[in-house]
Design an enzyme around this catalytic site. Sequence first.
Site, PDB file in Angstrom:
ATOM      1  N   GLY A  79       5.037  -1.036   2.797  1.00  0.00           N
ATOM      2  CA  GLY A  79       4.205   0.136   2.582  1.00  0.00           C
ATOM      3  C   GLY A  79       4.990   1.433   2.504  1.00  0.00           C
ATOM      4  O   GLY A  79       6.023   1.598   3.147  1.00  0.00           O
TER       5      GLY A  79
ATOM      6  N   HIS B 242       0.810  -1.215   0.000  1.00  0.00           N
ATOM      7  CA  HIS B 242       0.000   0.000   0.000  1.00  0.00           C
ATOM      8  C   HIS B 242       0.844   1.266   0.000  1.00  0.00           C
ATOM      9  O   HIS B 242       1.878   1.350   0.646  1.00  0.00           O
ATOM     10  CB  HIS B 242      -0.944   0.010   1.205  1.00  0.00           C
ATOM     11  N   ASP B 243       0.396   2.232  -0.781  1.00  0.00           N
ATOM     12  CA  ASP B 243       0.964   3.591  -0.810  1.00  0.00           C
ATOM     13  C   ASP B 243       2.363   3.669  -1.395  1.00  0.00           C
ATOM     14  O   ASP B 243       3.023   4.706  -1.279  1.00  0.00           O
ATOM     15  CB  ASP B 243       0.951   4.219   0.593  1.00  0.00           C
TER      16      ASP B 243
END
Length: 262
Positions: A143, A125-126
């Site tokens: 992340g 994520h991200d």
Amino acid sequence: MIHPSAKIHPTALVADGAVIGEDVVIGPFCIIEGSVEIKARTILNSHIVVKGDTVIGEDNQIYQFASIGEVNQDLKYKGEATKTIIGNGNLIREHVTIHRGTIQGGGVTRIGNNNLLMINVHVAHDCQIKNNCILANNATLAGHVELDDFVIVGGMSAIHQFVIVGAHVMLGGGSMVSQDVPPYVMAQGNHAQPFGVNLEGLKRRGFDKPTMHAIRNVYKMIYRSGKTLEEVLPEIEQIAQTESAISFFVEFFKRSTRGIIR
């Protein structure tokens, strides 16, 4: 909306709200769920799952068993509206996983253009991957990792969350990267350590000898001068005023928060 020129295999499942562009190919047993847009000439070979609020650009080729836009593995995530955005001309090989962003991380996992993600790569994520990067088999990004342009990540490597890897870096296979890696550096190991400048990569990309000489001098200032980073930064900024390639160092150090590999 499905463009008339798109080719969708009868066994593929495409949600009503999906937007499928011109000459897109969706192969057998693919599943397209949620608010997904796939732009012109992108090919999904077979058995691929694309979920969530995901945009996949033009001229990508995605191989079997990849998973894109799935719910991330951050335990803070409670189903908020977040995105996955993939640019143009990427090769995404078998079993690659790319997870959607989180609110805390800006809401978007983003991959730029002309990248190669080899088998079993994980993009958490991200993450923000720019352009022309190569991630070899089983490379893992935690992340919030950022990869600048032309980064090469060797197979079986792992990068700690929030780490920034500068442009034109080459990470050797099996590296464990827990701190930021300045531009142009070659690094390897557990934990990853610098091993000089990626001169061969710079030659292949058309850097001339004076530019490479300036980059090597800055590398020596950072790693061999015996000075702290705070002491050498003003000198690097001064060199960057006349040598544009050195500006990558200046911009990198403004973003770096984890300290650099040593």
